[in-house]
Design an enzyme around this catalytic site. Sequence first.
Site, mmCIF file in Angstrom:
data_model
loop_
_atom_site.group_PDB
_atom_site.id
_atom_site.type_symbol
_atom_site.label_atom_id
_atom_site.label_comp_id
_atom_site.label_asym_id
_atom_site.label_seq_id
_atom_site.Cartn_x
_atom_site.Cartn_y
_atom_site.Cartn_z
ATOM 1 N N TYR A 1 0.827 -1.208 0.000
ATOM 2 C CA TYR A 1 0.000 0.000 0.000
ATOM 3 C C TYR A 1 0.863 1.260 0.000
ATOM 4 O O TYR A 1 0.649 2.178 -0.803
ATOM 5 C CB TYR A 1 -0.913 -0.023 1.222
ATOM 6 C CG TYR A 1 -1.763 1.219 1.400
ATOM 7 C CD1 TYR A 1 -2.901 1.412 0.634
ATOM 8 C CD2 TYR A 1 -1.430 2.178 2.356
ATOM 9 C CE1 TYR A 1 -3.695 2.544 0.803
ATOM 10 C CE2 TYR A 1 -2.211 3.307 2.534
ATOM 11 C CZ TYR A 1 -3.343 3.489 1.757
ATOM 12 O OH TYR A 1 -4.114 4.614 1.926
ATOM 13 N N LYS B 1 1.069 4.113 -2.974
ATOM 14 C CA LYS B 1 0.707 5.507 -2.717
ATOM 15 C C LYS B 1 1.896 6.441 -2.951
ATOM 16 O O LYS B 1 1.732 7.578 -3.401
ATOM 17 C CB LYS B 1 0.178 5.651 -1.288
ATOM 18 C CG LYS B 1 -1.183 5.007 -1.062
ATOM 19 C CD LYS B 1 -2.267 5.670 -1.896
ATOM 20 C CE LYS B 1 -3.650 5.209 -1.514
ATOM 21 N NZ LYS B 1 -4.715 5.895 -2.285
#
Length: 235
Positions: free
Chosen positions: A141, A145
């Site tokens: 994640y 990002k």
Amino acid sequence: MSERSVFVTGASRGIGLAIARAFAEQGDRVAVGYRGGGPPDGLTGVHCDVTDPASVDAAFTAVEAENGPVSVLVANAGITQDSLALRMTDEEFAAPFETNLAGTFRVARRAAPGMLKGRWGRMVFVSSVMGTLGSPGQANYAASKSGLIGLARSLAREFGRRGITVNTVAPGLVETDMSAAISDRRRDELLAMTPVGRVGTAREVAEVVRFLASEGASYVTGGVIPVSGGMGMGS
């Protein structure tokens, strides 16, 4: 600037929904993209699976027919698939990239021709403070990002002379369904890292996004704007 065509992906709830409502309040023609469930009440919804190029194209075609060419794109669709690195499979590692990063690229690529033709546009990518800080159990994640920052800055350089800005917002701990799944221990750790000492609201993120999409932000591009109560400042 009045009644612009705004498309917000991943906007059936949470931050995306707050962003969509903020634009609708000021009179923009807003469409919200959703993958599961249905559209939120009071807003025009269009099915959009950002992992599928055909779905992205169909969604934009529908939005363009209803509201005109998209002049403001907010790429908010995102997922998590948490696991400690030593236990994480290749498939688990790749999943957030396909939605969070590649999905954002797909919608930006589809929105760009209309903005280039009109010589005006705003793209805002919703990243996370974890993209600059890193987060245990979220290598996939956090990396996806973080990748949004490089993508936004590359597009900002490509499109800047045509009146198109591309920026990234990086929310911290914000009260959403996703953050509700965080353990109490991790929540306390994140609050201890937040100088203002409280959880943020989706509306606070929406206000920053709305500014970045305004004429007043025409000289802001390639930026990473933290909306995190000070968590990760300077990173």
